[in-house]
Motif scaffolding. Structure first.
Motif, short mmCIF file in Angstrom:
data_model
loop_
_atom_site.label_atom_id
_atom_site.label_comp_id
_atom_site.label_asym_id
_atom_site.label_seq_id
_atom_site.Cartn_x
_atom_site.Cartn_y
_atom_site.Cartn_z
N PRO A 10 0.55 -1.58 -0.41
CA PRO A 10 -0.02 0.15 0.62
C PRO A 10 1.27 0.90 -0.15
CG PRO A 10 0.62 -0.83 2.22
CD PRO A 10 0.90 -1.69 1.37
N PHE A 11 0.14 2.32 -0.37
CA PHE A 11 1.28 3.79 0.08
C PHE A 11 1.54 3.95 1.14
CE2 PHE A 11 -1.77 4.73 -4.38
CZ PHE A 11 -0.68 4.79 -5.04
N VAL A 12 0.92 3.58 2.44
CA VAL A 12 1.59 3.76 3.25
C VAL A 12 1.94 2.57 4.61
CG1 VAL A 12 0.88 5.09 5.48
CG2 VAL A 12 0.28 6.11 3.46
N LEU A 13 2.88 2.62 5.45
CA LEU A 13 3.01 1.45 5.66
C LEU A 13 2.92 1.53 7.55
CD1 LEU A 13 5.64 -0.04 3.35
CD2 LEU A 13 3.58 -1.13 3.56
N THR A 14 2.31 0.30 8.23
CA THR A 14 3.09 0.14 9.85
C THR A 14 3.88 0.04 9.65
OG1 THR A 14 1.58 -1.80 10.03
CG2 THR A 14 0.37 0.55 9.62
N VAL A 15 4.38 0.03 11.17
CA VAL A 15 5.68 -0.42 12.14
C VAL A 15 5.32 -1.95 11.97
CG1 VAL A 15 6.53 -0.60 13.71
CG2 VAL A 15 6.62 1.64 13.21
N GLU A 16 4.23 -2.23 12.06
CA GLU A 16 3.93 -3.91 11.90
C GLU A 16 4.32 -4.73 10.87
OE1 GLU A 16 1.73 -1.63 13.58
OE2 GLU A 16 1.96 -2.72 15.86
N ASP A 17 3.67 -4.28 9.78
CA ASP A 17 4.09 -4.39 7.87
C ASP A 17 5.21 -4.37 7.60
OD1 ASP A 17 1.04 -4.26 7.81
OD2 ASP A 17 1.20 -2.82 6.77
N ILE A 18 6.47 -3.04 8.30
CA ILE A 18 7.68 -2.89 8.00
C ILE A 18 8.57 -4.45 8.70
CG2 ILE A 18 9.78 -2.05 8.84
CD1 ILE A 18 7.81 -0.39 6.13
N ALA A 19 8.04 -4.84 10.54
CA ALA A 19 8.37 -5.75 10.66
C ALA A 19 8.13 -7.44 10.21
CB ALA A 19 7.80 -5.54 12.67
N ASP A 20 6.51 -7.79 9.90
CA ASP A 20 6.60 -8.72 9.16
C ASP A 20 7.48 -9.18 7.59
OD1 ASP A 20 4.89 -8.98 10.83
OD2 ASP A 20 2.89 -8.84 9.87
N THR A 21 7.42 -7.96 6.68
CA THR A 21 8.27 -7.66 5.50
C THR A 21 9.22 -8.08 5.46
OG1 THR A 21 6.51 -6.28 4.62
CG2 THR A 21 8.81 -6.47 3.00
N LEU A 22 10.34 -7.68 7.22
CA LEU A 22 11.22 -7.31 6.64
C LEU A 22 11.92 -8.91 7.75
CD1 LEU A 22 12.70 -4.46 7.85
CD2 LEU A 22 13.19 -5.39 5.93
N SER A 23 11.14 -9.65 8.13
CA SER A 23 11.18 -10.71 9.67
C SER A 23 12.09 -10.15 10.56
CB SER A 23 11.97 -11.54 8.27
OG SER A 23 11.00 -12.49 7.53
N ILE A 24 11.24 -9.05 11.28
CA ILE A 24 12.17 -9.02 12.25
C ILE A 24 11.22 -8.23 13.11
CG2 ILE A 24 14.15 -7.34 11.36
CD1 ILE A 24 13.42 -4.72 11.56
N GLY A 25 11.65 -8.55 14.52
CA GLY A 25 10.86 -8.02 15.62
C GLY A 25 10.10 -6.46 15.39
N ARG A 26 8.96 -6.40 16.05
CA ARG A 26 8.17 -5.14 16.39
C ARG A 26 9.06 -4.15 17.15
NH1 ARG A 26 3.45 -2.94 19.81
NH2 ARG A 26 3.97 -4.17 21.21
N ASN A 27 10.01 -4.25 18.47
CA ASN A 27 10.48 -3.75 18.75
C ASN A 27 11.90 -2.87 18.00
OD1 ASN A 27 9.11 -3.36 21.04
ND2 ASN A 27 9.93 -5.18 21.98
N LYS A 28 12.62 -3.89 17.48
CA LYS A 28 13.47 -3.25 16.11
C LYS A 28 12.96 -2.25 14.89
CE LYS A 28 17.74 -4.40 15.84
NZ LYS A 28 19.21 -3.45 15.57
N ALA A 29 11.72 -2.44 14.85
CA ALA A 29 10.87 -2.14 13.15
C ALA A 29 10.97 -0.45 14.05
CB ALA A 29 9.88 -2.55 12.65
N TYR A 30 10.39 -0.57 15.39
CA TYR A 30 9.76 0.56 16.25
C TYR A 30 11.65 1.52 16.35
CZ TYR A 30 5.09 0.76 17.17
OH TYR A 30 4.07 0.77 17.22
N HIS A 31 13.00 0.98 16.49
CA HIS A 31 13.84 1.68 16.72
C HIS A 31 14.71 1.78 14.92
CE1 HIS A 31 18.37 1.68 17.99
NE2 HIS A 31 18.73 1.51 16.78
N LEU A 32 14.34 0.86 13.93
CA LEU A 32 14.04 1.46 13.05
C LEU A 32 13.90 3.28 12.56
CD1 LEU A 32 14.25 -1.49 11.03
CD2 LEU A 32 16.55 -0.63 11.46
N VAL A 33 12.86 3.18 12.73
CA VAL A 33 11.78 4.86 12.86
C VAL A 33 12.25 5.47 13.75
CG1 VAL A 33 9.71 5.27 13.37
CG2 VAL A 33 9.17 3.07 12.07
N ASN A 34 12.36 5.06 15.04
CA ASN A 34 12.80 6.22 16.05
C ASN A 34 14.21 6.48 16.17
OD1 ASN A 34 10.30 6.43 17.35
ND2 ASN A 34 10.91 4.43 19.05
N SER A 35 14.63 5.64 15.53
CA SER A 35 16.13 6.27 15.22
C SER A 35 16.69 7.23 13.64
CB SER A 35 17.22 5.16 15.46
OG SER A 35 17.12 4.73 13.63
#
Length: 66
Positions: A10-35
């Motif tokens: 989709p044009f806009v993704l959620t942090v959960e979408d990012i985590a699932d797509t990269l096969s990483i945990g939700r906390n790691k996905a939030y870290h990538l966004v927050n950093s």
């Protein structure tokens, strides 16, 4: 949700979408966004990642180290 190609995203993704797509945990996905490694918009208490920003992150190379 896992996306196998850019066209199916989709044009806009959620942090959960990012985590699932990269096969990483939700906390790691939030870290990538927050950093700032993945550019995101914060709307209220939720982050939204434009597809173009996620694609740019992937093309630049993924460094998942903390």
């Amino acid at each position: 949700m896992v996306y196998n190609n850019f066209e199916s995203m989709p044009f806009v993704l959620t942090v959960e979408d990012i985590a699932d797509t990269l096969s990483i945990g939700r906390n790691k996905a939030y870290h990538l966004v927050n950093s700032g490694k993945i550019k995101a918009l914060k709307l209220g208490n939720h982050y939204r990642i434009p597809k173009e920003n996620f694609i740019c992150f992937l093309k630049e190379g993924i460094d998942l180290r903390a």
